[in-house]
Design an enzyme around this catalytic site. Structure first.
Site, mmCIF file in Angstrom:
data_model
loop_
_atom_site.group_PDB
_atom_site.id
_atom_site.type_symbol
_atom_site.label_atom_id
_atom_site.label_comp_id
_atom_site.label_asym_id
_atom_site.label_seq_id
_atom_site.Cartn_x
_atom_site.Cartn_y
_atom_site.Cartn_z
ATOM 1 N N ARG A 87 1.006 -1.348 -0.053
ATOM 2 C CA ARG A 87 -0.424 0.201 0.107
ATOM 3 C C ARG A 87 0.729 1.380 -0.115
ATOM 4 O O ARG A 87 0.117 2.294 -0.234
ATOM 5 C CB ARG A 87 -0.437 -0.251 1.080
ATOM 6 C CG ARG A 87 -1.824 -1.320 1.386
ATOM 7 C CD ARG A 87 -3.389 -0.492 2.220
ATOM 8 N NE ARG A 87 -2.938 -1.080 3.032
ATOM 9 C CZ ARG A 87 -3.820 -0.412 4.420
ATOM 10 N NH1 ARG A 87 -5.001 -0.227 4.189
ATOM 11 N NH2 ARG A 87 -3.060 -0.015 5.586
ATOM 12 N N GLN A 88 2.035 0.911 0.847
ATOM 13 C CA GLN A 88 2.425 2.380 0.327
ATOM 14 C C GLN A 88 3.259 2.486 -0.896
ATOM 15 O O GLN A 88 4.696 1.983 -1.607
ATOM 16 C CB GLN A 88 4.101 2.720 1.867
ATOM 17 C CG GLN A 88 4.990 3.036 1.947
ATOM 18 C CD GLN A 88 3.778 4.053 2.656
ATOM 19 O OE1 GLN A 88 3.169 4.464 3.118
ATOM 20 N NE2 GLN A 88 4.292 5.100 2.258
ATOM 21 N N HIS A 120 -2.768 -4.804 -3.552
ATOM 22 C CA HIS A 120 -3.184 -4.598 -3.212
ATOM 23 C C HIS A 120 -3.297 -3.275 -4.830
ATOM 24 O O HIS A 120 -4.294 -2.885 -5.079
ATOM 25 C CB HIS A 120 -2.879 -2.967 -2.275
ATOM 26 C CG HIS A 120 -3.387 -2.218 -1.665
ATOM 27 N ND1 HIS A 120 -5.146 -2.080 -1.652
ATOM 28 C CD2 HIS A 120 -3.638 -0.590 -1.693
ATOM 29 C CE1 HIS A 120 -6.356 -0.689 -1.546
ATOM 30 N NE2 HIS A 120 -5.278 0.043 -1.542
ATOM 31 N N ASP A 158 -16.179 -0.219 -1.016
ATOM 32 C CA ASP A 158 -15.860 1.286 -1.612
ATOM 33 C C ASP A 158 -15.763 1.220 -2.581
ATOM 34 O O ASP A 158 -15.600 -0.721 -2.847
ATOM 35 C CB ASP A 158 -14.155 2.222 -1.357
ATOM 36 C CG ASP A 158 -13.297 0.945 -0.834
ATOM 37 O OD1 ASP A 158 -12.801 0.052 -1.665
ATOM 38 O OD2 ASP A 158 -12.259 0.774 -0.589
ATOM 39 N N LYS A 182 -16.542 5.010 0.693
ATOM 40 C CA LYS A 182 -16.002 5.279 1.599
ATOM 41 C C LYS A 182 -15.032 7.045 2.169
ATOM 42 O O LYS A 182 -14.257 6.811 0.632
ATOM 43 C CB LYS A 182 -14.700 4.174 1.685
ATOM 44 C CG LYS A 182 -13.440 4.009 2.912
ATOM 45 C CD LYS A 182 -13.479 2.714 3.545
ATOM 46 C CE LYS A 182 -11.703 2.315 2.630
ATOM 47 N NZ LYS A 182 -10.813 1.331 2.837
ATOM 48 N N ARG A 184 -11.576 8.355 3.833
ATOM 49 C CA ARG A 184 -11.614 7.957 4.583
ATOM 50 C C ARG A 184 -10.389 9.056 5.635
ATOM 51 O O ARG A 184 -10.129 9.569 5.170
ATOM 52 C CB ARG A 184 -9.891 6.963 4.591
ATOM 53 C CG ARG A 184 -9.050 6.606 6.072
ATOM 54 C CD ARG A 184 -7.962 5.461 4.899
ATOM 55 N NE ARG A 184 -8.249 4.215 4.781
ATOM 56 C CZ ARG A 184 -8.411 3.699 5.516
ATOM 57 N NH1 ARG A 184 -8.772 3.826 6.966
ATOM 58 N NH2 ARG A 184 -8.869 2.449 6.035
ATOM 59 N N ASP A 208 -14.050 -7.684 0.971
ATOM 60 C CA ASP A 208 -12.196 -6.342 1.051
ATOM 61 C C ASP A 208 -11.002 -7.240 0.457
ATOM 62 O O ASP A 208 -10.482 -8.326 0.826
ATOM 63 C CB ASP A 208 -12.724 -5.811 1.947
ATOM 64 C CG ASP A 208 -11.678 -3.834 1.508
ATOM 65 O OD1 ASP A 208 -11.777 -4.167 0.067
ATOM 66 O OD2 ASP A 208 -11.603 -3.242 2.161
HETATM 67 C C1 R5P Z 1 -8.087 0.135 1.594
HETATM 68 O O1 R5P Z 1 -8.078 0.512 -0.031
HETATM 69 C C2 R5P Z 1 -8.266 -1.790 1.543
HETATM 70 O O2 R5P Z 1 -8.354 -2.144 0.521
HETATM 71 C C3 R5P Z 1 -8.476 -2.013 2.384
HETATM 72 O O3 R5P Z 1 -10.543 -1.311 2.688
HETATM 73 C C4 R5P Z 1 -8.067 -1.196 3.795
HETATM 74 O O4 R5P Z 1 -6.948 -1.048 3.857
HETATM 75 C C5 R5P Z 1 -8.742 -1.836 4.977
HETATM 76 O O5 R5P Z 1 -7.639 -1.194 5.643
HETATM 77 P P1 R5P Z 1 -8.433 -0.705 7.259
HETATM 78 O O6 R5P Z 1 -9.395 -2.519 8.143
HETATM 79 O O7 R5P Z 1 -7.493 -0.322 8.474
HETATM 80 O O8 R5P Z 1 -10.019 0.440 7.248
#
Ligand code: R5P
Length: 281
Positions: A87-88, A120, A158, A182, A184, A208
């Site tokens: 994710r980074q 991701h 999302d 969503k 954040r 997800d």
């Molecule tokens: C985000 O884009 C991913 O698809 C997940 O929704 C996210 O990583 C979930 O993270 P957390 O459980 O911290 O909300």
């Protein structure tokens, strides 16, 4: 032959059974443990399996590749059930590192091919610098669901998760797909917009790619609890489940949680090995 780090033993052992290739531990000079020598040929491929959930697992993976190279195999294949740091994947602030690129470059230098289960963002695969492909384990998530779900809705928290929800719905065989929006606010807090969607009477399967802090899923469950839905299930590929994520989901009122074994957790009831084996066969 298949070899693995501490973090990927379940997937590696499932792969061993499916592919009928020996699972061996490599010694520091690249040789296999003596009791396994009879089954290991020097000119074969070596499949290194590692979920890089920690920096130690990253190092262990690099060391395994190094040991594998000493055996001079035809090919070294690296399988990452879970790719940490994926994710980074850009510099989010001035001067910050693109960690996904940094680790992928290191891993790519010790292998001929890479397979990553549901990264991701598939764009990170180009950082390996060798042929790399994503493996989709989402259809496997349909397996543990009850067979008698009522008017099921497969719901992405999302838009990015919609294709995963579609994958699970298709494998389940009935129901329809929808998603929330969503927003954040921080690493742990999210806001969810359900629009005017009404899921009364339906069983819900939230899908997800990962559950990390549980912020996303617990908020989605909380929104659903305002409606008269049936059961609410959470499914994900990668159960990162940091800190109190599991209790956040339970407190929000989830009925059951299923995830694959790309990361070994109490909810990892689904094997990610079958879709990986298709690429290795
Ligand atoms: C985000 O884009 C991913 O698809 C997940 O929704 C996210 O990583 C979930 O993270 P957390 O459980 O911290 O909300």
């Amino acid at each position: 032959m298949i070899t693995c780090t501490e973090t990927a033993q379940t997937v590696a052992s499932d792969l061993t059974n499916l592919l009928e290739e020996p699972l061996v531990t490599l010694d520091s000079d690249g040789s296999a443990n003596p009791y396994e020598n009879e089954t290991v040929k020097p000119d074969e491929r070596v499949v290194v399996v590692s979920s890089t959930t920690t920096s130690g697992a990253h190092l262990e993976l690099l060391e395994l590749q190094e040991r594998a190279a000493k055996r001079e195999p035809d090919e070294i294949i690296t399988v990452m059930p879970y790719m940490g740091y994926a994710r980074q994947d850009k510099s989010f602030e001035d001067g910050s590192a693109n960690s996904a690129r940094a680790v992928a470059k290191a891993i790519g230098s010790g292998t001929d091919r890479v397979y990553v289960v549901n990264p991701h963002n598939v764009a990170v695969l180009e950082y390996f610098g060798v042929p790399s492909e994503p493996v989709d384990a989402a259809p496997e998530l349909a397996t543990p669901l009850p067979k008698d779900l009522v008017d099921p809705v497969f719901l992405g928290p999302d838009e990015d998760a919609v294709w995963l929800a579609e994958s699970v719905q298709e494998a389940y065989g009935t129901g329809h797909v929808d998603n929330f929006e969503k927003l954040r606010h921080s690493a742990t807090e999210v806001e969810m917009d359900t629009g005017d969607r009404d899921f009364s009477g339906s069983d819900i399967v939230l899908v997800d790619d990962m559950v990390a802090t549980g912020g996303t899923m617990s908020e989605a469950i909380r929104m659903l609890k305002h409606q008269d839905t049936g059961h609410v299930f959470v499914t994900c590929i990668h159960p990162v489940l940091a800190k109190d994520a599991l209790s956040r989901l339970n407190q929000a009122g989830v009925d059951d949680i299923h995830a694959t074994n790309t990361i070994d957790r109490s909810v990892s009831t689904v094997s990610a090995a079958p879709p990986i084996a298709q690429y290795l066969d």
